[in-house]
Design a protein around this motif. Structure first.
Motif, short mmCIF file in Angstrom:
data_model
loop_
_atom_site.label_atom_id
_atom_site.label_comp_id
_atom_site.label_asym_id
_atom_site.label_seq_id
_atom_site.Cartn_x
_atom_site.Cartn_y
_atom_site.Cartn_z
N ASN A 200 0.79 -1.22 0.00
CA ASN A 200 0.00 0.00 0.00
C ASN A 200 0.83 1.28 0.00
O ASN A 200 0.27 2.37 -0.09
CB ASN A 200 -1.00 -0.01 1.16
CG ASN A 200 -2.23 -0.79 0.82
OD1 ASN A 200 -2.76 -0.69 -0.28
ND2 ASN A 200 -2.70 -1.60 1.75
N LYS A 201 2.14 1.18 0.03
CA LYS A 201 2.99 2.36 -0.11
C LYS A 201 3.06 2.84 -1.57
O LYS A 201 3.49 3.95 -1.84
CB LYS A 201 4.43 2.06 0.37
CG LYS A 201 4.51 1.75 1.86
CD LYS A 201 4.14 2.96 2.67
CE LYS A 201 4.27 2.68 4.15
NZ LYS A 201 3.79 3.79 4.96
N ARG B 191 -4.31 -0.77 -4.04
CA ARG B 191 -5.31 -0.94 -2.99
C ARG B 191 -5.23 -2.41 -2.56
O ARG B 191 -5.95 -3.26 -3.08
CB ARG B 191 -6.71 -0.55 -3.49
CG ARG B 191 -6.85 0.95 -3.73
CD ARG B 191 -8.14 1.31 -4.40
NE ARG B 191 -8.36 0.56 -5.64
CZ ARG B 191 -7.76 0.83 -6.81
NH1 ARG B 191 -6.92 1.85 -6.92
NH2 ARG B 191 -8.02 0.09 -7.87
N SER B 192 -4.29 -2.68 -1.67
CA SER B 192 -4.08 -4.04 -1.17
C SER B 192 -4.98 -4.27 0.02
O SER B 192 -5.11 -3.41 0.90
CB SER B 192 -2.61 -4.21 -0.77
OG SER B 192 -2.38 -5.52 -0.30
N ALA B 193 -5.61 -5.43 0.05
CA ALA B 193 -6.56 -5.77 1.11
C ALA B 193 -6.11 -7.03 1.85
O ALA B 193 -5.88 -8.06 1.23
CB ALA B 193 -7.95 -5.99 0.53
N LEU B 194 -5.97 -6.91 3.16
CA LEU B 194 -5.66 -8.05 4.02
C LEU B 194 -6.98 -8.78 4.28
O LEU B 194 -7.91 -8.21 4.85
CB LEU B 194 -5.04 -7.57 5.33
CG LEU B 194 -4.81 -8.61 6.41
CD1 LEU B 194 -3.95 -9.76 5.91
CD2 LEU B 194 -4.19 -7.96 7.63
N CYS B 195 -7.05 -10.02 3.85
CA CYS B 195 -8.32 -10.76 3.89
C CYS B 195 -8.18 -12.07 4.67
O CYS B 195 -7.19 -12.78 4.50
CB CYS B 195 -8.80 -11.05 2.49
SG CYS B 195 -9.16 -9.55 1.53
N TRP B 196 -9.20 -12.36 5.48
CA TRP B 196 -9.17 -13.56 6.31
C TRP B 196 -10.43 -14.39 6.22
O TRP B 196 -10.53 -15.45 6.82
CB TRP B 196 -8.87 -13.20 7.76
CG TRP B 196 -9.87 -12.22 8.32
CD1 TRP B 196 -11.03 -12.52 8.98
CD2 TRP B 196 -9.81 -10.80 8.24
NE1 TRP B 196 -11.71 -11.36 9.31
CE2 TRP B 196 -10.97 -10.28 8.88
CE3 TRP B 196 -8.88 -9.89 7.71
CZ2 TRP B 196 -11.22 -8.92 8.98
CZ3 TRP B 196 -9.15 -8.55 7.82
CH2 TRP B 196 -10.29 -8.08 8.45
N ASN B 197 -11.43 -13.92 5.44
CA ASN B 197 -12.59 -14.77 5.17
C ASN B 197 -13.20 -14.39 3.82
O ASN B 197 -12.85 -13.36 3.25
CB ASN B 197 -13.62 -14.73 6.32
CG ASN B 197 -14.32 -13.40 6.48
OD1 ASN B 197 -14.66 -12.72 5.51
ND2 ASN B 197 -14.54 -12.99 7.72
N ASN B 198 -14.07 -15.24 3.33
CA ASN B 198 -14.62 -15.07 1.98
C ASN B 198 -15.35 -13.75 1.81
O ASN B 198 -15.23 -13.10 0.75
CB ASN B 198 -15.59 -16.21 1.66
CG ASN B 198 -14.91 -17.56 1.57
OD1 ASN B 198 -13.69 -17.66 1.51
ND2 ASN B 198 -15.70 -18.61 1.58
N GLU B 199 -16.10 -13.33 2.81
CA GLU B 199 -16.88 -12.09 2.69
C GLU B 199 -15.96 -10.87 2.59
O GLU B 199 -16.21 -9.96 1.80
CB GLU B 199 -17.84 -11.94 3.87
CG GLU B 199 -18.74 -10.73 3.72
CD GLU B 199 -19.76 -10.59 4.84
OE1 GLU B 199 -20.69 -9.79 4.67
OE2 GLU B 199 -19.62 -11.26 5.89
N ILE B 200 -14.90 -10.86 3.38
CA ILE B 200 -13.95 -9.74 3.33
C ILE B 200 -13.30 -9.68 1.95
O ILE B 200 -13.12 -8.59 1.39
CB ILE B 200 -12.87 -9.88 4.43
CG1 ILE B 200 -13.49 -9.75 5.82
CG2 ILE B 200 -11.74 -8.88 4.24
CD1 ILE B 200 -14.05 -8.38 6.14
N VAL B 201 -12.97 -10.83 1.38
CA VAL B 201 -12.38 -10.86 0.04
C VAL B 201 -13.35 -10.25 -0.98
O VAL B 201 -12.97 -9.38 -1.76
CB VAL B 201 -11.99 -12.29 -0.39
CG1 VAL B 201 -11.46 -12.31 -1.82
CG2 VAL B 201 -10.98 -12.90 0.56
#
Length: 143
Positions: free
Chosen positions: A76-77, A82-92
């Motif tokens: 993200n620097k 727009r990088s997204a840290l994701c830990w479940n399907n809905e967040i992805v």
């Protein structure tokens, strides 16, 4: 589709499986990650992924480290990332639908390999909703 991938030592086994999955599904892959499990500095492997997406030599990026945090912060620097840290399907799905994320950050120590591969599929298959979200995404970038 051209996908760029990078990882540190905590994400090596996931990276190998994800690369194979991407190739099996007809994608081309720029592999910037380490292929070993010896300790490395994640920024050395994440900056090249962000640069690929930034300069459009890849449509999307996938980054993998232990927590996903350091890799995500590094990516993200870069302008336009727009990088997204994701830990479940809905967040992805929401990262793509609402934020037009172009890099998926996976926390290898906190999700299973099966989940990580599912995240990749959701990320690549989910379109950006646009509309009211476009205005918000435009406000993310600093000028």
């Amino acid at each position: 589709m051209q996908i760029s991938i990078g990882n540190d030592h905590a994400g090596t086994s996931y990276k190998h499986a994800i690369v194979q999955h991407l190739k099996d599904n007809g994608h081309d892959v720029n592999n910037h990650g380490t292929d070993k499990e010896d300790s490395v500095d994640y920024p050395d492997f994440i900056h090249p992924v962000a640069k690929d997406v930034e300069n459009q030599s890849a449509q999307f990026g996938i980054i993998v480290c232990g927590s996903g945090n350091g890799a995500n912060m590094t990516a993200n620097k870069h302008q336009g990332i727009r990088s997204a840290l994701c830990w479940n399907n809905e967040i992805v799905a929401l990262a793509r639908q609402h934020n037009n994320a172009n890099i998926l950050s996976i926390p290898a120590r906190f999700v299973s390999l099966q989940q990580a591969i599912k995240f990749v599929d959701i990320f690549l298959d989910t379109p950006f909703d646009g509309g009211r979200h476009q205005r918000r995404v435009e406000k993310i970038a600093c000028s």
